[in-house]
Design a protein around this motif. Structure first.
Motif, short mmCIF file in Angstrom:
data_model
loop_
_atom_site.label_atom_id
_atom_site.label_comp_id
_atom_site.label_asym_id
_atom_site.label_seq_id
_atom_site.Cartn_x
_atom_site.Cartn_y
_atom_site.Cartn_z
N GLY A 88 40.34 48.21 30.47
CA GLY A 88 39.57 47.09 30.96
C GLY A 88 39.54 47.01 32.47
N GLN A 89 38.80 46.03 32.92
CA GLN A 89 38.68 45.79 34.35
C GLN A 89 38.70 44.28 34.55
OE1 GLN A 89 35.78 48.16 36.14
NE2 GLN A 89 36.07 47.31 38.18
N ILE A 90 39.51 43.87 35.54
CA ILE A 90 39.64 42.44 35.85
C ILE A 90 38.74 42.13 37.04
CG2 ILE A 90 41.21 40.58 36.52
CD1 ILE A 90 43.49 42.23 35.33
N GLY A 91 37.88 41.11 36.87
CA GLY A 91 37.00 40.68 37.95
C GLY A 91 37.73 39.76 38.92
N SER A 127 38.38 46.60 26.30
CA SER A 127 38.10 47.41 25.11
C SER A 127 39.47 47.70 24.49
CB SER A 127 37.40 48.70 25.53
OG SER A 127 37.27 49.55 24.42
N ILE A 128 39.67 47.23 23.27
CA ILE A 128 40.98 47.35 22.62
C ILE A 128 40.83 48.16 21.33
CG2 ILE A 128 42.93 46.10 21.61
CD1 ILE A 128 41.95 43.66 23.28
N LYS A 129 41.66 49.18 21.19
CA LYS A 129 41.70 49.99 19.96
C LYS A 129 43.07 49.75 19.34
CE LYS A 129 40.61 54.52 18.35
NZ LYS A 129 39.27 54.83 18.65
N ASN A 130 43.07 49.29 18.11
CA ASN A 130 44.32 49.04 17.38
C ASN A 130 44.39 50.04 16.22
OD1 ASN A 130 45.43 46.60 14.99
ND2 ASN A 130 46.72 47.79 16.35
N GLN A 131 45.47 50.84 16.19
CA GLN A 131 45.73 51.75 15.09
C GLN A 131 46.99 51.29 14.38
OE1 GLN A 131 45.83 55.88 16.08
NE2 GLN A 131 43.71 55.94 16.69
N PRO A 159 40.20 35.61 29.94
CA PRO A 159 40.74 35.19 31.23
C PRO A 159 42.23 35.57 31.31
CG PRO A 159 40.66 33.32 29.76
CD PRO A 159 40.09 34.50 29.01
N ILE A 160 42.52 36.71 31.91
CA ILE A 160 43.93 37.14 31.94
C ILE A 160 44.52 37.06 33.34
CG2 ILE A 160 43.69 38.61 29.92
CD1 ILE A 160 43.62 41.01 31.77
N GLY A 161 43.74 36.59 34.30
CA GLY A 161 44.25 36.42 35.66
C GLY A 161 43.72 35.12 36.24
N GLN A 162 44.38 34.67 37.32
CA GLN A 162 43.94 33.44 37.98
C GLN A 162 43.87 33.69 39.48
OE1 GLN A 162 46.42 30.06 37.24
NE2 GLN A 162 45.16 28.70 38.46
N PRO A 163 42.68 33.52 40.07
CA PRO A 163 42.58 33.74 41.51
C PRO A 163 43.21 32.57 42.28
CG PRO A 163 40.45 33.09 40.60
CD PRO A 163 41.41 33.20 39.46
N ILE A 164 44.10 32.92 43.23
CA ILE A 164 44.70 31.92 44.10
C ILE A 164 44.63 32.47 45.52
CG2 ILE A 164 46.80 30.67 44.69
CD1 ILE A 164 47.63 30.90 41.76
N ASP A 165 43.86 31.83 46.37
CA ASP A 165 43.60 32.30 47.73
C ASP A 165 43.10 33.74 47.69
OD1 ASP A 165 44.34 29.81 48.79
OD2 ASP A 165 46.45 30.39 48.86
N ASP A 166 43.80 34.65 48.34
CA ASP A 166 43.38 36.06 48.37
C ASP A 166 44.06 36.88 47.28
OD1 ASP A 166 41.76 35.60 50.51
OD2 ASP A 166 43.25 36.22 52.01
N TYR A 167 44.75 36.22 46.37
CA TYR A 167 45.52 36.94 45.33
C TYR A 167 44.95 36.68 43.96
CZ TYR A 167 48.84 37.31 49.16
OH TYR A 167 49.43 37.56 50.35
#
Length: 186
Positions: free
Chosen positions: A101-104, A112-116, A177-185
């Motif tokens: 995946g890619q985080i914006g 994209s998740i593949k579960n076996q 939503p797996i990240g949270q933008p805070i200032d420049d981070y």
């Protein structure tokens, strides 16, 4: 299970009833079998020279995969001459996730998740997907929703699982939503 035994026996399949103690009641006493240590009856059928434990356990039952609680070291089989113990090997189970995946910048990720899943994980995942009426539920998704309730399902693909020697594969596309933008981070 007794009905299954009768059907198999009437069709000339080599079969015998087996008793087992459920895991909730502890390990069986192999040195001295006591009747009250057995809480469950299954069927052991021999097909092409290989023994299979059969346990009718709802719609998701697969030959050779008895319910998990019945896998308790050994079963007491009723042979033609006398009863005997049969060692039960618990199958090796795996549940592998491959995530790309890619985080914006906004913290949202296209994943994209593949579960076996193999053996009991496959049995449970397959049964969950076959029984689901709600498009969003099922393996992979329900785990994500527990941690990230805003997860959106974009797509899901799977083939019905019928061969217990093969893995059950589910491919899922989500936005989460797996990240949270805070200032420049992030």
């Amino acid at each position: 299970n007794m009905m299954l035994y009768t059907v198999l026996k009437n069709n000339d399949i080599e079969v015998q009833p087996v008793l087992t103690g459920l895991r909730d009641y502890g390990r069986p006493i192999i040195e001295f079998p006591v009747l009250r240590q057995f809480q469950h009856l299954m069927v052991m059928a021999t097909l092409d020279g290989e023994p299979y434990l059969l346990d009718v356990d709802g719609n998701a039952s697969i030959a050779g995969l008895p319910r998990v609680g019945a896998l308790n070291e050994a079963v007491w089989a009723f042979g033609e001459d006398e009863p005997y113990w049969v060692e039960v090997q618990s199958p090796v189970v795996t549940n592998v996730y491959q995530i790309n995946g890619q985080i914006g910048e906004d913290g949202m990720a296209d994943l994209s998740i593949k579960n076996q899943a193999k053996q009991y994980f496959a049995l449970n995942a397959s049964a969950d997907l076959m029984d689901e009426n709600d498009e969003i539920e099922g393996p992979v998704i329900d785990h994500l929703l527990a941690k990230f309730p805003e997860t959106e399902l974009k797509g899901r693909e799977f083939e019905p699982w019928t061969d217990p020697t093969e893995p059950f594969v589910v491919d899922v596309e989500v936005k989460s939503p797996i990240g949270q933008p805070i200032d420049d981070y992030l």
